[in-house]
Design an enzyme around this catalytic site. Structure first.
Site, mmCIF file in Angstrom:
data_model
loop_
_atom_site.group_PDB
_atom_site.id
_atom_site.type_symbol
_atom_site.label_atom_id
_atom_site.label_comp_id
_atom_site.label_asym_id
_atom_site.label_seq_id
_atom_site.Cartn_x
_atom_site.Cartn_y
_atom_site.Cartn_z
ATOM 1 N N ARG A 40 5.231 5.540 4.176
ATOM 2 C CA ARG A 40 5.721 4.360 3.471
ATOM 3 C C ARG A 40 4.878 4.021 2.240
ATOM 4 O O ARG A 40 5.016 2.948 1.663
ATOM 5 C CB ARG A 40 5.733 3.170 4.436
ATOM 6 C CG ARG A 40 6.643 3.374 5.645
ATOM 7 C CD ARG A 40 6.496 2.273 6.663
ATOM 8 N NE ARG A 40 6.855 0.977 6.095
ATOM 9 C CZ ARG A 40 6.728 -0.182 6.746
ATOM 10 N NH1 ARG A 40 6.265 -0.205 7.978
ATOM 11 N NH2 ARG A 40 7.082 -1.306 6.163
ATOM 12 N N ASP B 63 0.504 9.377 9.013
ATOM 13 C CA ASP B 63 1.632 8.870 9.792
ATOM 14 C C ASP B 63 2.513 7.974 8.925
ATOM 15 O O ASP B 63 2.612 8.179 7.710
ATOM 16 C CB ASP B 63 1.117 8.133 11.044
ATOM 17 C CG ASP B 63 0.044 7.102 10.698
ATOM 18 O OD1 ASP B 63 0.133 6.470 9.627
ATOM 19 O OD2 ASP B 63 -0.880 6.909 11.506
ATOM 20 N N SER B 64 3.153 6.970 9.524
ATOM 21 C CA SER B 64 4.078 6.119 8.758
ATOM 22 C C SER B 64 3.368 5.316 7.676
ATOM 23 O O SER B 64 3.998 4.931 6.679
ATOM 24 C CB SER B 64 4.816 5.162 9.698
ATOM 25 O OG SER B 64 3.906 4.290 10.358
ATOM 26 N N LEU B 65 2.080 5.054 7.834
ATOM 27 C CA LEU B 65 1.349 4.319 6.802
ATOM 28 C C LEU B 65 1.254 5.137 5.519
ATOM 29 O O LEU B 65 1.098 4.588 4.429
ATOM 30 C CB LEU B 65 -0.044 3.945 7.308
ATOM 31 C CG LEU B 65 -0.069 2.998 8.518
ATOM 32 C CD1 LEU B 65 -1.506 2.727 8.958
ATOM 33 C CD2 LEU B 65 0.654 1.699 8.199
ATOM 34 N N THR B 66 1.337 6.444 5.665
ATOM 35 C CA THR B 66 1.416 7.326 4.501
ATOM 36 C C THR B 66 2.865 7.535 4.087
ATOM 37 O O THR B 66 3.191 7.526 2.892
ATOM 38 C CB THR B 66 0.751 8.678 4.801
ATOM 39 O OG1 THR B 66 -0.653 8.459 5.057
ATOM 40 C CG2 THR B 66 0.908 9.644 3.646
#
Length: 223
Positions: A39, A34-37
């Site tokens: 970013r 998700d966004s943790l990846t």
């Protein structure tokens, strides 16, 4: 293709020395989540950028992070993400998977929760993650599954208030991830179950050479 000497590669002038040429295809690394990846390449401490730097000239790193996605939506696109890239690359050397943060999202407002499309029940998350990992293992030599990190709810509330000028706190959009630990545990359970099959029935460890490895980000962020 062109083979450039070290000097010509940087100055455009040939200094007469021959540069080593290689027709060896590069491997690839796929970061999925998700966004943790998504970013993961942000400065100054993006973990994806650090990984890509570590494998410079060895493998190309592909960021396949999708902000706002949960495991249900990621499962739909996983076959495409882990498919081959044609003749330009050797097989995928490494795949990382980090999901669960969005799956664990719930809304404080009861009516808003009934319309919450992001939340995925933990048992479905477990099943989705298992399928995604299996797809990754079919495509990659090594797979690292990262548990969703711990959420600092107090700090997140402060950040959201700063971002939305106090319009978020107490609104129908106020969300939380109070059960994130259950999703982290589900990820651990799935990896331990699959590790017995893909790691030749060996104990799950982080030793180099194991096909499936657990990176317990959730536990690490408690420190």
């Amino acid at each position: 293709f062109l083979c450039l000497s070290p000097t010509m590669a940087t100055t455009g002038k040939d200094d007469g020395r021959d540069a080593p040429c290689s027709t060896t295809k590069r491997g690839r690394i796929v970061l999925f989540g998700d966004s943790l990846t998504q970013r993961a390449f942000e400065a100054p401490n993006g973990w994806g950028a650090s990984l890509a730097n570590e494998f410079t000239r060895t493998a190309d790193t592909f960021n396949r992070g999708y902000g706002g996605y949960n495991s249900r939506w990621c499962l739909r696109i996983a076959p495409h993400v882990f498919s081959t890239l044609g003749d330009a690359y050797e097989e995928t050397f490494l795949a990382t998977i980090m999901l669960g943060t969005n799956d664990a999202t719930t809304m404080r407002d009861a009516d808003a929760q009934t319309r919450n499309r992001v939340h995925v029940p933990v048992e479905e998350y477990r099943a989705n993650l298992r399928e995604i990992i299996a797809l990754a293992l079919d495509a990659a030599m090594h797979v690292v599954v990262m548990t969703p990190p711990l959420v600092d709810h107090e700090q997140r509330a402060v950040t959201q208030q700063e971002r939305y000028d106090d319009a978020w706190l107490g609104s129908v959009w106020e969300d939380e991830r109070l059960r994130i630990g259950e999703y982290a545990q589900a990820a651990r359970d799935v990896v331990h179950e699959l590790a017995k099959e893909y790691n030749n029935n060996a104990e799950l460890t982080s030793e180099i050479g194991k096909r499936l490895v657990l990176a317990d980000v959730h536990e690490a962020t408690k420190e």
